[in-house]
Each structure stands twice: as C-alpha cells, then as structure tokens.
Design a protein around this motif. Structure first.
Motif, PDB file in Angstrom:
ATOM      1  N   LEU A  12      67.042  -2.577 -66.275  1.00  0.00           N
ATOM      2  CA  LEU A  12      67.095  -2.426 -64.823  1.00  0.00           C
ATOM      3  C   LEU A  12      68.527  -2.326 -64.332  1.00  0.00           C
ATOM      4  N   SER A  13      69.411  -3.111 -64.924  1.00  0.00           N
ATOM      5  CA  SER A  13      70.819  -3.079 -64.545  1.00  0.00           C
ATOM      6  C   SER A  13      71.435  -1.711 -64.840  1.00  0.00           C
ATOM      7  N   ILE A  14      71.143  -1.182 -66.000  1.00  0.00           N
ATOM      8  CA  ILE A  14      71.654   0.144 -66.372  1.00  0.00           C
ATOM      9  C   ILE A  14      71.109   1.204 -65.429  1.00  0.00           C
ATOM     10  N   HIS A  15      69.819   1.116 -65.137  1.00  0.00           N
ATOM     11  CA  HIS A  15      69.208   2.090 -64.223  1.00  0.00           C
ATOM     12  C   HIS A  15      69.850   2.007 -62.835  1.00  0.00           C
ATOM     13  N   ALA A  16      70.062   0.800 -62.347  1.00  0.00           N
ATOM     14  CA  ALA A  16      70.682   0.626 -61.032  1.00  0.00           C
ATOM     15  C   ALA A  16      72.084   1.221 -61.017  1.00  0.00           C
ATOM     16  N   GLU A  17      72.825   1.040 -62.097  1.00  0.00           N
ATOM     17  CA  GLU A  17      74.179   1.594 -62.177  1.00  0.00           C
ATOM     18  C   GLU A  17      74.151   3.116 -62.141  1.00  0.00           C
ATOM     19  N   VAL A  18      73.221   3.714 -62.855  1.00  0.00           N
ATOM     20  CA  VAL A  18      73.100   5.171 -62.876  1.00  0.00           C
ATOM     21  C   VAL A  18      72.729   5.696 -61.487  1.00  0.00           C
ATOM     22  N   VAL A  19      71.793   5.036 -60.830  1.00  0.00           N
ATOM     23  CA  VAL A  19      71.379   5.450 -59.483  1.00  0.00           C
ATOM     24  C   VAL A  19      72.553   5.338 -58.515  1.00  0.00           C
ATOM     25  N   LEU A  20      73.298   4.237 -58.588  1.00  0.00           N
ATOM     26  CA  LEU A  20      74.442   4.039 -57.702  1.00  0.00           C
ATOM     27  C   LEU A  20      75.517   5.100 -57.946  1.00  0.00           C
ATOM     28  N   GLU A  21      75.843   5.356 -59.212  1.00  0.00           N
ATOM     29  CA  GLU A  21      76.852   6.375 -59.519  1.00  0.00           C
ATOM     30  C   GLU A  21      76.417   7.743 -59.014  1.00  0.00           C
ATOM     31  N   ASN A  22      75.134   8.052 -59.143  1.00  0.00           N
ATOM     32  CA  ASN A  22      74.627   9.333 -58.655  1.00  0.00           C
ATOM     33  C   ASN A  22      74.757   9.426 -57.139  1.00  0.00           C
ATOM     34  N   ALA A  23      74.436   8.343 -56.438  1.00  0.00           N
ATOM     35  CA  ALA A  23      74.549   8.340 -54.977  1.00  0.00           C
ATOM     36  C   ALA A  23      76.004   8.514 -54.545  1.00  0.00           C
ATOM     37  N   ILE A  24      76.909   7.840 -55.231  1.00  0.00           N
ATOM     38  CA  ILE A  24      78.334   7.960 -54.908  1.00  0.00           C
ATOM     39  C   ILE A  24      78.806   9.392 -55.167  1.00  0.00           C
ATOM     40  N   GLU A  25      78.372   9.956 -56.295  1.00  0.00           N
ATOM     41  CA  GLU A  25      78.767  11.337 -56.611  1.00  0.00           C
ATOM     42  C   GLU A  25      78.264  12.308 -55.555  1.00  0.00           C
ATOM     43  N   GLN A  26      77.020  12.163 -55.143  1.00  0.00           N
ATOM     44  CA  GLN A  26      76.465  13.063 -54.127  1.00  0.00           C
ATOM     45  C   GLN A  26      77.214  12.915 -52.801  1.00  0.00           C
ATOM     46  N   ARG A  27      77.564  11.694 -52.430  1.00  0.00           N
ATOM     47  CA  ARG A  27      78.322  11.463 -51.195  1.00  0.00           C
ATOM     48  C   ARG A  27      79.689  12.129 -51.271  1.00  0.00           C
ATOM     49  N   LEU A  28      80.372  11.952 -52.413  1.00  0.00           N
ATOM     50  CA  LEU A  28      81.686  12.574 -52.572  1.00  0.00           C
ATOM     51  C   LEU A  28      81.589  14.090 -52.510  1.00  0.00           C
ATOM     52  N   ARG A  29      80.554  14.662 -53.107  1.00  0.00           N
ATOM     53  CA  ARG A  29      80.381  16.116 -53.057  1.00  0.00           C
ATOM     54  C   ARG A  29      80.166  16.604 -51.621  1.00  0.00           C
ATOM     55  N   ARG A  30      79.399  15.838 -50.828  1.00  0.00           N
ATOM     56  CA  ARG A  30      79.215  16.200 -49.416  1.00  0.00           C
ATOM     57  C   ARG A  30      80.531  16.118 -48.662  1.00  0.00           C
ATOM     58  N   LEU A  31      81.307  15.066 -48.928  1.00  0.00           N
ATOM     59  CA  LEU A  31      82.601  14.921 -48.259  1.00  0.00           C
ATOM     60  C   LEU A  31      83.567  16.036 -48.663  1.00  0.00           C
ATOM     61  N   ILE A  32      83.525  16.444 -49.912  1.00  0.00           N
ATOM     62  CA  ILE A  32      84.356  17.555 -50.382  1.00  0.00           C
ATOM     63  C   ILE A  32      83.952  18.840 -49.669  1.00  0.00           C
ATOM     64  N   ASP A  33      82.649  19.068 -49.567  1.00  0.00           N
ATOM     65  CA  ASP A  33      82.168  20.256 -48.845  1.00  0.00           C
ATOM     66  C   ASP A  33      82.612  20.242 -47.384  1.00  0.00           C
ATOM     67  N   GLN A  34      82.526  19.079 -46.753  1.00  0.00           N
ATOM     68  CA  GLN A  34      82.955  18.970 -45.359  1.00  0.00           C
ATOM     69  C   GLN A  34      84.452  19.244 -45.221  1.00  0.00           C
ATOM     70  N   ALA A  35      85.234  18.718 -46.169  1.00  0.00           N
ATOM     71  CA  ALA A  35      86.676  18.948 -46.137  1.00  0.00           C
ATOM     72  C   ALA A  35      86.985  20.437 -46.299  1.00  0.00           C
TER      73      ALA A  35
END
Length: 62
Positions: A12-35
């Motif tokens: 569960l811990s590993i899964h949570a880490e993967v989900v969190l990293e994916n969410a952070i990556e998607q957010r950064l990609r949106r911010l890059i697109d906005q920039a």
C-alpha cells in the motif's frame, strides 16, 4: 493467496507513493503548459527543473 499484514502495508505504501508521484508529475506538466501558453520563461524553467528532479528521483528509487 494470503499475504502478511506487513507485506500488505508495504505494498500500500508503494502504491501510494506511485500515485502521489503521478499526481505531482501531472500537475507539473499542466504548469509547464500554462507557462508555455503565457510565454513565462521563468516558470517554465522552474517547473521543468522540478519535473526533471522528480524523474531523476524516480529512476534512482525504482
């Protein structure tokens, strides 16, 4: 198949880490697109550096 409680917690811990990293990556990609859309070079450089660090960390942890 029966797994131990400790192994389940680890999975569960590993899964949570993967989900969190994916969410952070998607957010950064949106911010890059906005920039890019707003021609904001400073934000673009900041967020692409953060994304690169995230990817580098994922490679060393994986």
């Amino acid at each position: 198949m029966n797994i131990s409680k400790e192994r389940y917690k680890t999975l569960l811990s590993i899964h949570a880490e993967v989900v969190l990293e994916n969410a952070i990556e998607q957010r950064l990609r949106r911010l890059i697109d906005q920039a890019l859309d707003s021609w904001d070079e400073e934000s673009f450089r900041k967020h692409t550096a953060e994304l690169a660090d995230l990817k580098k960390g994922a490679k060393t942890n994986g």
